[in-house]
Design an enzyme around this catalytic site. Structure first.
Site, PDB file in Angstrom:
ATOM      1  N   ASN A   7       0.863  -1.175   0.000  1.00 48.18           N
ATOM      2  CA  ASN A   7       0.000   0.000   0.000  1.00 48.18           C
ATOM      3  C   ASN A   7       0.907   1.235   0.000  1.00 48.18           C
ATOM      4  O   ASN A   7       1.441   1.623   1.032  1.00 48.18           O
ATOM      5  CB  ASN A   7      -0.877  -0.050   1.261  1.00 48.18           C
ATOM      6  CG  ASN A   7      -1.790   1.145   1.391  1.00 48.18           C
ATOM      7  OD1 ASN A   7      -1.706   2.093   0.610  1.00 48.18           O
ATOM      8  ND2 ASN A   7      -2.664   1.103   2.376  1.00 48.18           N
ATOM      9  N   ARG A  90      -2.493  -1.976  -3.435  1.00 47.35           N
ATOM     10  CA  ARG A  90      -3.638  -1.080  -3.294  1.00 47.35           C
ATOM     11  C   ARG A  90      -3.427   0.088  -4.264  1.00 47.35           C
ATOM     12  O   ARG A  90      -2.398   0.766  -4.221  1.00 47.35           O
ATOM     13  CB  ARG A  90      -3.704  -0.530  -1.869  1.00 47.35           C
ATOM     14  CG  ARG A  90      -4.799   0.495  -1.740  1.00 47.35           C
ATOM     15  CD  ARG A  90      -4.642   1.319  -0.490  1.00 47.35           C
ATOM     16  NE  ARG A  90      -5.680   2.334  -0.427  1.00 47.35           N
ATOM     17  CZ  ARG A  90      -5.528   3.494   0.169  1.00 47.35           C
ATOM     18  NH1 ARG A  90      -4.383   3.803   0.745  1.00 47.35           N
ATOM     19  NH2 ARG A  90      -6.509   4.357   0.198  1.00 47.35           N
ATOM     20  N   HIS A 179     -12.008   4.551  -0.059  1.00 47.42           N
ATOM     21  CA  HIS A 179     -12.126   3.565   1.045  1.00 47.42           C
ATOM     22  C   HIS A 179     -12.926   2.333   0.600  1.00 47.42           C
ATOM     23  O   HIS A 179     -13.488   1.612   1.440  1.00 47.42           O
ATOM     24  CB  HIS A 179     -12.886   4.134   2.261  1.00 47.42           C
ATOM     25  CG  HIS A 179     -12.154   5.183   3.046  1.00 47.42           C
ATOM     26  ND1 HIS A 179     -12.838   6.184   3.698  1.00 47.42           N
ATOM     27  CD2 HIS A 179     -10.849   5.367   3.323  1.00 47.42           C
ATOM     28  CE1 HIS A 179     -11.977   6.959   4.335  1.00 47.42           C
ATOM     29  NE2 HIS A 179     -10.748   6.488   4.120  1.00 47.42           N
ATOM     30  N   ARG A 240     -10.278  17.495   7.138  1.00 47.33           N
ATOM     31  CA  ARG A 240     -11.000  17.836   5.904  1.00 47.33           C
ATOM     32  C   ARG A 240     -12.403  18.324   6.228  1.00 47.33           C
ATOM     33  O   ARG A 240     -13.050  17.796   7.139  1.00 47.33           O
ATOM     34  CB  ARG A 240     -11.098  16.605   4.987  1.00 47.33           C
ATOM     35  CG  ARG A 240      -9.823  16.322   4.235  1.00 47.33           C
ATOM     36  CD  ARG A 240      -9.905  14.996   3.497  1.00 47.33           C
ATOM     37  NE  ARG A 240      -9.155  13.972   4.183  1.00 47.33           N
ATOM     38  CZ  ARG A 240      -9.129  12.687   3.824  1.00 47.33           C
ATOM     39  NH1 ARG A 240      -9.817  12.282   2.785  1.00 47.33           N
ATOM     40  NH2 ARG A 240      -8.407  11.814   4.491  1.00 47.33           N
ATOM     41  N   GLU A 385      -8.179  -3.984   5.256  1.00 49.47           N
ATOM     42  CA  GLU A 385      -8.056  -3.805   3.808  1.00 49.47           C
ATOM     43  C   GLU A 385      -7.007  -4.749   3.232  1.00 49.47           C
ATOM     44  O   GLU A 385      -7.160  -5.264   2.126  1.00 49.47           O
ATOM     45  CB  GLU A 385      -7.689  -2.347   3.505  1.00 49.47           C
ATOM     46  CG  GLU A 385      -8.862  -1.407   3.712  1.00 49.47           C
ATOM     47  CD  GLU A 385      -8.453   0.016   4.046  1.00 49.47           C
ATOM     48  OE1 GLU A 385      -7.864   0.226   5.121  1.00 49.47           O
ATOM     49  OE2 GLU A 385      -8.727   0.905   3.226  1.00 49.47           O
TER      50      GLU A 385
END
Ligand code: ADP
Length: 400
Positions: A7, A90, A179, A240, A385
């Protein structure tokens, strides 16, 4: 099958070696601050982790360090690169090209490259890692697992923006989501825990970490998600802002004399929990501030819960109901007080949190936190993940 999961972030590289036959993680680690003088690698398994300072100028060097740690360190788990059967990567952006994971070929590489403008911080280092793996282990099958592919099933009414159609087409502007691998993993685990086929369930999945997103999964198909053209959209997050009135952007640019890059920085790095509370982007600090009565921390905390509730309501209507709500990532898994606030007063909708189960300590375990009588189940599921990427890689490679 032993599968190495990679990743690559803009300045980091996470990895896990997974044995899919045993359903077990053999080793994992993280290279941080790649490209800077104080880069380091954290390598190990379970609680047995070691940190080594190690200069890594770029992702190519980082990968060499990773292979070295896997093979030669005190905590090595394999004796040669030949023991690895496949590599799963990923990939943040698969655009409209990929609705599922793909075996890496020249054509796939070209498509990932063409999407670098949509994910400038993530697709280029991932590409680099794929190329380095091809050099270090020629012939080893590699698979790309895309964060966006799970959301390719969204209907146009959910993924299009009401902007001039030609502009959206010209610049590939649409909702892509993010995601996706996490939402897919927890939806699958939810169905397994409920002992029902995914295809029979309406699920709302909530990934609440530093980045936050909520998705609606209707009978196994993703029909909506809160992140949009970029991962800035949707929920209020750590730094964010999530969805805001778009007119605020040109207004602030003019009022404050800001450039587009500056306003982008404000919305991505200085907003959310951090911007509102003025304390931190970390939920634990904000919660402490709120408990101490700091007005802006209380506001940030309440806005965060409000933001979650808005999407729960929206997706319940979009799916005409919900069977289960799943929570994952740092806040979703650990913050019992935020969960209490987010689900407060929803009994009339059949969503009943069990206060005792919600506050019980859990040690990273999957668990139901809804009341036994709650028609809608509320489930905490730690995301994984890497395991999802390893499973996809296994599926594709075992058919070769
Ligand atoms: P990332 O998106 O970086 O992977 P994580 O999933 O690790 O993020 O989530 C980070 C967030 O989870 C932070 O806001 C952190 O404060 C929050 N968090 C972690 N543990 C707890 C806890 N025990 N209580 C409240 N918040 C927590």
């Amino acid at each position: 099958m032993k599968i190495l999961v990679i990743n690559a972030g803009s300045s980091s590289l996470k990895y896990q070696l997974v044995d899919t036959d045993l359903d077990k993680m053999l080793a994992k680690g993280l290279c941080e601050r790649v490209g800077s003088k104080d880069s380091y690698i954290k390598h190990g398994a379970d609680k047995d982790e070691r940190i080594f300072a190690q200069y890594m100028a770029d992702h190519e060097e980082a990968l060499k360090v990773v292979f070295d740690a896997l093979i030669h360190s005190e905590r090595s788990t394999i004796t040669s690169i030949d023991e690895i059967d496949a590599i799963g990567h990923r990939i943040v952006h698969g655009g409209n090209y990929f609705d599922s994971s793909a075996l890496i070929t020249d054509e796939v590489l070209q498509k990932i490259e063409s999407l670098c403008t949509l994910a400038p911080l993530h697709n280029p280092p991932a590409l680099k890692c794929i190329q380095v793996c091809q050099d270090l282990a020629p012939g080893l099958p590699q698979v790309a697992v895309f964060d966006t592919s799970f959301f390719q099933t969204l209907p146009p009414s959910a993924y299009m923006y009401p902007l001039p159609y030609e502009l959206c087409e010209k610049h590939q502007i649409r909702k892509y989501g993010a995601h996706g691998t996490s939402h897919r993993y927890i939806a699958n685990r939810c169905a397994a825990l409920m002992d029902q086929p995914l295809e029979d369930l309406k699920i709302i999945t909530c990934h609440l970490g530093n980045g936050c997103s909520i998705s609606a999964i209707d009978h196994g198909i993703a029909v909506d998600t809160s992140m949009g053209f970029t991962p800035l959209d949707g929920l209020m997050m750590g730094t964010r802002c999530g969805a805001i009135d778009p007119a605020i952007i040109p207004f602030l640019e003019e009022a404050e004399g800001l450039t587009p890059a500056q306003i982008n920085e404000i919305m991505n790095k200085k907003s959310g929990l951090l911007g509102v509370s003025g304390i931190s982007n970390d939920m634990r600090d904000v919660r402490k501030g709120a408990e101490a009565g700091e007005e802006r921390a209380v506001l940030a905390y309440e806005m965060y819960a409000h933001s979650i509730r808005k999407y729960l309501g929206q997706y319940m209507i979009e799916m005409a109901g919900v069977d289960a709500i799943v929570l994952t990532a740092g806040v979703g898994e650990n913050c019992d007080r935020m969960r209490r606030l987010a689900f407060a007063g929803l009994q009339p909708l059949g969503i009943i949190l069990d206060q005792e189960k919600n506050s019980r300590s859990h040690h990273g375990k999957e668990r139901f936190i809804s009341h036994d009588d709650s028609p809608v189940k509320i489930i905490v599921i730690p995301t994984n993940e890497e395991m999802m990427i390893a499973q996809d890689t296994y599926e594709i490679v075992s058919k070769l």
